[in-house]
Scaffold this motif. Structure first.
Motif, PDB file in Angstrom:
ATOM      1  N   ALA B 192      14.288  -5.553  -0.636  1.00  0.00           N
ATOM      2  CA  ALA B 192      13.417  -4.325  -1.047  1.00  0.00           C
ATOM      3  C   ALA B 192      14.289  -3.495  -2.280  1.00  0.00           C
ATOM      4  O   ALA B 192      13.374  -3.085  -3.035  1.00  0.00           O
ATOM      5  CB  ALA B 192      13.474  -3.391   0.062  1.00  0.00           C
ATOM      6  N   MET B 193      15.501  -3.484  -2.213  1.00  0.00           N
ATOM      7  CA  MET B 193      16.153  -3.112  -3.322  1.00  0.00           C
ATOM      8  C   MET B 193      15.676  -3.556  -4.678  1.00  0.00           C
ATOM      9  O   MET B 193      15.332  -2.920  -5.793  1.00  0.00           O
ATOM     10  CB  MET B 193      17.555  -3.218  -3.243  1.00  0.00           C
ATOM     11  CG  MET B 193      18.199  -2.203  -2.247  1.00  0.00           C
ATOM     12  SD  MET B 193      19.976  -2.204  -2.199  1.00  0.00           S
ATOM     13  CE  MET B 193      20.276  -1.775  -0.515  1.00  0.00           C
ATOM     14  N   ALA B 194      15.555  -5.025  -4.730  1.00  0.00           N
ATOM     15  CA  ALA B 194      15.392  -5.767  -5.864  1.00  0.00           C
ATOM     16  C   ALA B 194      14.065  -5.471  -6.496  1.00  0.00           C
ATOM     17  O   ALA B 194      13.708  -5.414  -7.720  1.00  0.00           O
ATOM     18  CB  ALA B 194      15.613  -7.310  -5.752  1.00  0.00           C
ATOM     19  N   ARG B 195      13.067  -5.384  -5.436  1.00  0.00           N
ATOM     20  CA  ARG B 195      11.468  -5.277  -5.826  1.00  0.00           C
ATOM     21  C   ARG B 195      11.644  -3.972  -6.325  1.00  0.00           C
ATOM     22  O   ARG B 195      10.844  -3.444  -7.127  1.00  0.00           O
ATOM     23  CB  ARG B 195      11.001  -5.480  -4.624  1.00  0.00           C
ATOM     24  CG  ARG B 195       9.399  -5.255  -4.494  1.00  0.00           C
ATOM     25  CD  ARG B 195       8.721  -5.384  -3.284  1.00  0.00           C
ATOM     26  NE  ARG B 195       9.042  -4.436  -2.326  1.00  0.00           N
ATOM     27  CZ  ARG B 195       9.406  -4.739  -1.247  1.00  0.00           C
ATOM     28  NH1 ARG B 195       9.266  -5.787  -0.490  1.00  0.00           N
ATOM     29  NH2 ARG B 195       9.810  -3.499  -0.398  1.00  0.00           N
ATOM     30  N   GLU B 196      12.149  -2.935  -5.805  1.00  0.00           N
ATOM     31  CA  GLU B 196      11.947  -1.531  -6.318  1.00  0.00           C
ATOM     32  C   GLU B 196      12.409  -1.357  -7.575  1.00  0.00           C
ATOM     33  O   GLU B 196      12.124  -0.684  -8.499  1.00  0.00           O
ATOM     34  CB  GLU B 196      12.624  -0.468  -5.220  1.00  0.00           C
ATOM     35  CG  GLU B 196      12.671   0.875  -5.697  1.00  0.00           C
ATOM     36  CD  GLU B 196      11.198   1.474  -5.738  1.00  0.00           C
ATOM     37  OE1 GLU B 196      10.159   0.755  -5.190  1.00  0.00           O
ATOM     38  OE2 GLU B 196      11.301   2.585  -6.175  1.00  0.00           O
ATOM     39  N   ALA B 197      13.756  -2.025  -8.000  1.00  0.00           N
ATOM     40  CA  ALA B 197      14.337  -1.924  -9.061  1.00  0.00           C
ATOM     41  C   ALA B 197      13.406  -2.601 -10.306  1.00  0.00           C
ATOM     42  O   ALA B 197      13.293  -1.936 -11.321  1.00  0.00           O
ATOM     43  CB  ALA B 197      15.786  -2.642  -9.130  1.00  0.00           C
ATOM     44  N   ILE B 198      12.977  -3.690  -9.851  1.00  0.00           N
ATOM     45  CA  ILE B 198      12.225  -4.299 -10.967  1.00  0.00           C
ATOM     46  C   ILE B 198      10.806  -3.532 -11.243  1.00  0.00           C
ATOM     47  O   ILE B 198      10.245  -3.291 -12.173  1.00  0.00           O
ATOM     48  CB  ILE B 198      11.612  -5.774 -10.447  1.00  0.00           C
ATOM     49  CG1 ILE B 198      12.954  -6.477 -10.237  1.00  0.00           C
ATOM     50  CG2 ILE B 198      10.495  -6.205 -10.987  1.00  0.00           C
ATOM     51  CD1 ILE B 198      12.708  -7.808  -9.509  1.00  0.00           C
ATOM     52  N   ARG B 199      10.262  -2.870  -9.964  1.00  0.00           N
ATOM     53  CA  ARG B 199       8.911  -1.806 -10.174  1.00  0.00           C
ATOM     54  C   ARG B 199       9.243  -0.822 -11.052  1.00  0.00           C
ATOM     55  O   ARG B 199       8.748  -0.626 -12.120  1.00  0.00           O
ATOM     56  CB  ARG B 199       8.769  -1.625  -8.651  1.00  0.00           C
ATOM     57  CG  ARG B 199       7.306  -0.674  -8.876  1.00  0.00           C
ATOM     58  CD  ARG B 199       7.195  -0.077  -7.577  1.00  0.00           C
ATOM     59  NE  ARG B 199       8.002   1.285  -7.277  1.00  0.00           N
ATOM     60  CZ  ARG B 199       7.770   2.158  -8.089  1.00  0.00           C
ATOM     61  NH1 ARG B 199       6.944   2.326  -8.972  1.00  0.00           N
ATOM     62  NH2 ARG B 199       8.838   3.504  -7.845  1.00  0.00           N
TER      63      ARG B 199
END
Lengths: 322, 322
Positions: B192-199
């Motif tokens: 979730a953290m990685a996805r949010e950072a990428i977003r």
């Protein structure tokens, strides 16, 4: 032990006190209003007076009791015997109820949360009989919870476990008076249903609820919402479906976390029956882990108003009384 | 029993197999990649080969083992010994792993969920020592859970309890591959953290993360987010704070439901330390029931990568082995 237990189930609205035999027969019972707004002193006086009347109705003295078991709607410190706080009992802060009652009668006295007591009652004598792991939700004005693990009531490390109604299921939901946000209780309790029905009517939607309460829509409760839904009212049916869906989301969490054999739904709102339970079961079927969802039965409570006092008596017998 | 236990901790990425003495010393260990995409047959072949190598490294035959204990990242039916399904192990559906391994070696074999095993390990040998009631969350690619009740691992009525990562905390949240909506895992895991950072980077926000992964932002993981945050990157710090707040909301639910003495946070993302734990503790302090919030300690795991195999060995000894 064979001596009867004096058990009480005290909520914010009413008190049920009962003398319960070793076979879990209710030998005598007395209802009275809590009148919680009068504060702890007055409520405790009324409680002791009810106990005296019950004992004399059975021509018993306190020394003939095996235990007194107090099921109270509130947070507690079971080790110290305190009712620490209660949203339903204004003014109750760290009240040493266990010792006040125990010392007054000279009888071993126990304190237990009312929803935990109801869960234990249903487990031993009602809808949970024959299982090992059970979760109970008491859906009424609020939502209480009780947890049975491997045949025993689980009350946590300081007696405060089981607050299932105060599990957040909506991070963007309404603030609860418990301090949390988006609690299940704010979305699926009787209070939540009434609030949502009133909101929709204020928004201009039509409903027979308006006539049912003679135009005073502030008087709408979950009971009227149920009556209206059974009479074909679309608004009422939709309000119940919404609350039942939230309830189902709470149950999915219970199924995924506890993998129980049975979830028992009690409390006044559970009287809606399958209007409430069927949509909730559907959500569990759609969203919970398959193995756990296939195993669990989601069923109504069986003991009605007696669940709390019966469970309090079971609790006293399990924890050891004379 | 005094004989050593052959324990394995198998996730979607790697396998750790170990021989563990009756004093819980790791006598030998072997890491290898799971290569889960090759399917169950190939993975099981690799598992058995690793077992053979470990045994011969200790000059032991299978008959000298007290038990084989398999901690697997997946749903299971412990009664039948099946791995029923696993989001991290493609192709695993009702695989009778317990009996396949047990019959191959002629040794009593047990199956347990990997997060449950880690919880049991931390409880007996790590951060939970000396308590009675403990909840563990393993925060990594996903979020696993394990529950200790009155000193014993609680695995539910069919071995599927403890799926704390699949507790819904946001009714309007993203759909999870488990079938539920707004799961804690979708909001607070490393993924979730990685996805949010990428977003956020795709949205045009600046971050040293872009340089950290040489411009290939798809390669961002929670580890890079942690590195960036420690180097003063505002985007990374904010992503961690958001995930930590969601984690805290999940912990509030655990505190209100379980009233445990300790919640242990393990898994690769827990290596963020107080960057993750402090904001989560703050949410618990603000939102959970006072008595329970005052009691609970929220602490990092202590056993690192060995928690799963050590817990699997504890599990085998508790459940009875020769």
């Amino acid at each position: 032990m064979k001596a009867p237990v004096l058990a009480v189930d005290m909520g914010g609205t009413k008190i049920l006190a009962a003398i319960i035999s070793d076979k879990y027969q209710v030998l005598a019972r007395e209802y009275q209003p809590t009148l919680a707004s009068e504060g702890p002193q007055a409520v405790i006086r009324r409680l002791l007076a009810a106990f005296d009347r019950l004992l004399s109705s059975q021509k018993m003295g306190p020394s003939e009791l095996g235990a007194i078991s107090l099921a109270i709607a509130g947070g507690m410190d079971t080790e110290k015997g305190l009712v620490t706080s209660s949203p339903n009992l204004p003014g109750w802060h760290d009240v040493p109820l266990r010792d006040m009652v125990g010392e007054h009668y000279g009888v071993p006295t126990l304190l237990v949360n009312d929803s935990s007591a109801a869960a234990l009652g249903e487990y031993r004598l009602g809808a949970g009989k024959g299982t090992r792991n059970m979760v109970m939700l008491t859906v009424g004005t609020g939502i209480g919870g009780g947890i049975i693990i491997e045949g025993k009531l689980y009350t946590g490390s300081s007696g405060s476990a089981g607050e299932i109604g105060h599990m957040a299921i909506d991070v963007s939901g309404p603030k609860c008076k418990c301090g949390n946000i988006g609690c299940l209780e704010m979305l699926a309790s009787g209070t939540a249903m009434a609030r949502e029905a009133i909101r929709r009517i204020r928004d201009g939607q039509q409903s027979i609820l308006i006539a049912l309460v003679g135009g005073n829509i502030e008087n709408i409760t979950a009971r009227e919402v149920g009556t209206a839904a059974r009479n074909g009212d679309a608004l009422a049916a939709d309000v119940i479906l919404e609350a039942a869906t939230y309830l189902g989301i709470g149950l999915v969490n219970m199924v995924n976390i506890f993998n129980p054999e049975v979830i028992v739904i009690g409390g006044s709102v559970a009287k809606l029956g399958d209007l409430l339970l069927e949509p909730a079961r559907q959500v569990v079927k759609e969203r919970a882990f398959r193995i756990s969802a296939n195993l669990v039965r989601i069923v109504p409570a069986q003991l009605g108003d007696d669940a709390g006092v019966l469970g309090a008596a079971v609790f006293a017998r399990q924890r050891g009384t004379k």
